[in-house]
Design a protein around this motif. Structure first.
Motif, PDB file in Angstrom:
ATOM      1  N   SER A 148       0.853  -1.191   0.000  1.00  0.00           N
ATOM      2  CA  SER A 148       0.000   0.000   0.000  1.00  0.00           C
ATOM      3  C   SER A 148       0.882   1.231   0.000  1.00  0.00           C
ATOM      4  CB  SER A 148      -0.889   0.018   1.249  1.00  0.00           C
ATOM      5  OG  SER A 148      -1.501   1.285   1.412  1.00  0.00           O
ATOM      6  N   SER A 150       0.387   3.565   1.711  1.00  0.00           N
ATOM      7  CA  SER A 150       0.465   3.967   3.119  1.00  0.00           C
ATOM      8  C   SER A 150       1.775   3.530   3.763  1.00  0.00           C
ATOM      9  CB  SER A 150      -0.702   3.359   3.899  1.00  0.00           C
ATOM     10  OG  SER A 150      -1.936   3.862   3.446  1.00  0.00           O
ATOM     11  N   TRP A 199      -5.537   3.289  -5.293  1.00  0.00           N
ATOM     12  CA  TRP A 199      -6.789   3.457  -4.553  1.00  0.00           C
ATOM     13  C   TRP A 199      -7.843   2.663  -5.309  1.00  0.00           C
ATOM     14  CZ3 TRP A 199      -9.802   8.733  -3.975  1.00  0.00           C
ATOM     15  CH2 TRP A 199     -10.822   8.582  -3.016  1.00  0.00           C
ATOM     16  N   ASN A 201     -11.560   0.378  -5.521  1.00  0.00           N
ATOM     17  CA  ASN A 201     -12.943   0.403  -5.041  1.00  0.00           C
ATOM     18  C   ASN A 201     -13.357  -0.933  -4.408  1.00  0.00           C
ATOM     19  OD1 ASN A 201     -15.426   1.690  -4.636  1.00  0.00           O
ATOM     20  ND2 ASN A 201     -16.276   0.857  -6.524  1.00  0.00           N
ATOM     21  N   ALA A 205     -12.108  -0.315   1.213  1.00  0.00           N
ATOM     22  CA  ALA A 205     -11.932   1.102   0.897  1.00  0.00           C
ATOM     23  C   ALA A 205     -13.228   1.875   1.138  1.00  0.00           C
ATOM     24  CB  ALA A 205     -11.469   1.272  -0.537  1.00  0.00           C
ATOM     25  N   THR A 209     -13.699   5.256   3.278  1.00  0.00           N
ATOM     26  CA  THR A 209     -13.946   6.521   2.584  1.00  0.00           C
ATOM     27  C   THR A 209     -15.373   6.643   2.056  1.00  0.00           C
ATOM     28  OG1 THR A 209     -13.138   5.595   0.498  1.00  0.00           O
ATOM     29  CG2 THR A 209     -11.524   6.690   1.906  1.00  0.00           C
ATOM     30  N   ARG A 215     -14.483  11.143   2.566  1.00  0.00           N
ATOM     31  CA  ARG A 215     -14.000  11.056   1.179  1.00  0.00           C
ATOM     32  C   ARG A 215     -13.409  12.392   0.729  1.00  0.00           C
ATOM     33  NH1 ARG A 215     -15.354   7.512  -3.051  1.00  0.00           N
ATOM     34  NH2 ARG A 215     -15.054   8.340  -5.136  1.00  0.00           N
ATOM     35  N   VAL A 218     -10.023  12.775   2.396  1.00  0.00           N
ATOM     36  CA  VAL A 218      -9.034  11.894   1.784  1.00  0.00           C
ATOM     37  C   VAL A 218      -8.599  12.428   0.421  1.00  0.00           C
ATOM     38  CG1 VAL A 218      -8.708   9.602   0.762  1.00  0.00           C
ATOM     39  CG2 VAL A 218      -9.748   9.817   3.023  1.00  0.00           C
ATOM     40  N   PHE A 222      -4.912  13.253  -1.018  1.00  0.00           N
ATOM     41  CA  PHE A 222      -4.383  12.611  -2.220  1.00  0.00           C
ATOM     42  C   PHE A 222      -4.013  13.624  -3.300  1.00  0.00           C
ATOM     43  CE2 PHE A 222      -6.721   8.281  -1.492  1.00  0.00           C
ATOM     44  CZ  PHE A 222      -5.816   7.992  -0.485  1.00  0.00           C
ATOM     45  N   PRO A 232     -11.568   6.072  -6.348  1.00  0.00           N
ATOM     46  CA  PRO A 232     -10.934   4.761  -6.464  1.00  0.00           C
ATOM     47  C   PRO A 232     -11.168   4.122  -7.829  1.00  0.00           C
ATOM     48  CG  PRO A 232     -12.925   4.607  -5.135  1.00  0.00           C
ATOM     49  CD  PRO A 232     -12.692   6.060  -5.377  1.00  0.00           C
ATOM     50  N   PHE A 268      -1.624   6.687  -8.091  1.00  0.00           N
ATOM     51  CA  PHE A 268      -3.043   6.583  -8.472  1.00  0.00           C
ATOM     52  C   PHE A 268      -3.176   6.347  -9.971  1.00  0.00           C
ATOM     53  CE2 PHE A 268      -2.770   9.336  -4.723  1.00  0.00           C
ATOM     54  CZ  PHE A 268      -3.555   8.610  -3.860  1.00  0.00           C
TER      55      PHE A 268
END
Length: 268
Positions: A148, A150, A199, A201, A205, A209, A215, A218, A222, A232, A268
């Motif tokens: 990820s 993250s 990201w 869907n 997720a 979000t 959302r 976030v 992003f 996403p 992304f």
């Protein structure tokens, strides 16, 4: 014929891999799952495509993983081409806290870090070690960890995300473990890769979000990395992108942490 084993294959990205790969009857696809009770869509798909093999296991239990590897070996006569480590956990409810929010909450911090390390780091190392003898006999010789963004330092610095502490630490730790495997196994021609799906869907997720205000928050974060991101990506799109990177993996990139675009910048 290429053999693939995917952990966490009952839903989301894991199921997406199974769906995509099993379209080609030349692929042998092993879906490693924890329970049949949550595997409805997978069971339905497996009933239609005979190259899907469902195998019950527990990635936190090395003994059960050894048994799962033995089941795969029976079908492939002792080999496995690609192992995709997709199973993981976002962690306890305390994931919404920043590091300083755990002051005076020792038990909560121990759980936040401990559960994430167990689910996203140790379990994946157990899995690799149980299936490694099959990978050694495979043609592709690839071990892929679904990581990820993250777990990336620069992404965290740029976006300003201070939460998801345990999840982020465990993903970053597994990125390092994958690199360690890469340098250890390079003489045997085995390649590893940590791969960010972007990201996506997924239900997980949506749980994070799905709320409009969350959302919006976030997206603002992003946009510091990519001003053009709108939401996403569909699961099938993310899986197709990742498979392109996996198939193009060479020794030169073994052990790296790449995005689903095959680089180190486009998250992304």
């Amino acid at each position: 014929m290429v053999s693939w084993a995917i952990t966490g294959a009952t839903r989301g990205i894991g199921l997406g891999f199974v769906e995509n790969l099993s379209v080609d009857p030349k692929n042998q696809v092993f879906a490693l799952i924890r329970s049949l009770g949550t595997a409805g869509p997978l069971k339905e798909l497996a009933s239609q495509r005979k190259n899907i093999h469902m195998i019950l296991t527990d990635i936190s239990d090395p003994t059960k993983l050894d048994e799962a590897a033995a089941e795969v070996s029976k079908v492939t006569t002792g080999s496995l081409d690609v192992l995709i480590l997709n199973a993981g956990s976002a962690g306890p409810d305390t994931a919404v806290l920043p590091p300083s929010g755990f002051h005076g909450k020792k038990e909560a911090l121990d759980l936040e870090i401990g559960e994430s390390i167990k689910n996203n780091l140790l379990s994946n190392i157990y899995t690799i070690n149980s299936f490694l003898h099959l990978i050694r006999n495979g043609q592709e010789k690839k071990v892929i960890f679904i990581s990820s963004q993250s777990g990336n330092l620069e992404f965290t610095r740029q976006t300003g995300f201070s939460t998801l502490l345990g999840y982020s630490v465990s993903k970053a730790g597994m990125n390092m473990a994958a690199a360690k495997f890469a340098v250890e196994l390079a003489p045997e021609g085995i390649k590893t890769l940590s791969l960010s799906p972007g990201w996506v869907n997924t239900d997980a997720a949506k749980a994070v979000t799905g709320d409009p205000e969350v959302r919006k928050y976030v997206l603002n974060m992003f946009h510091k990395v990519d001003p053009n991101v709108e939401g996403p990506a569909p699961i099938d799109e993310a899986v197709s992108n990742m498979l392109r990177v996996i198939r193009n993996l060479t020794e030169a990139d073994s052990g790296k942490f790449l995005t689903h675009h095959g680089d180190e910048e486009q998250w992304f």
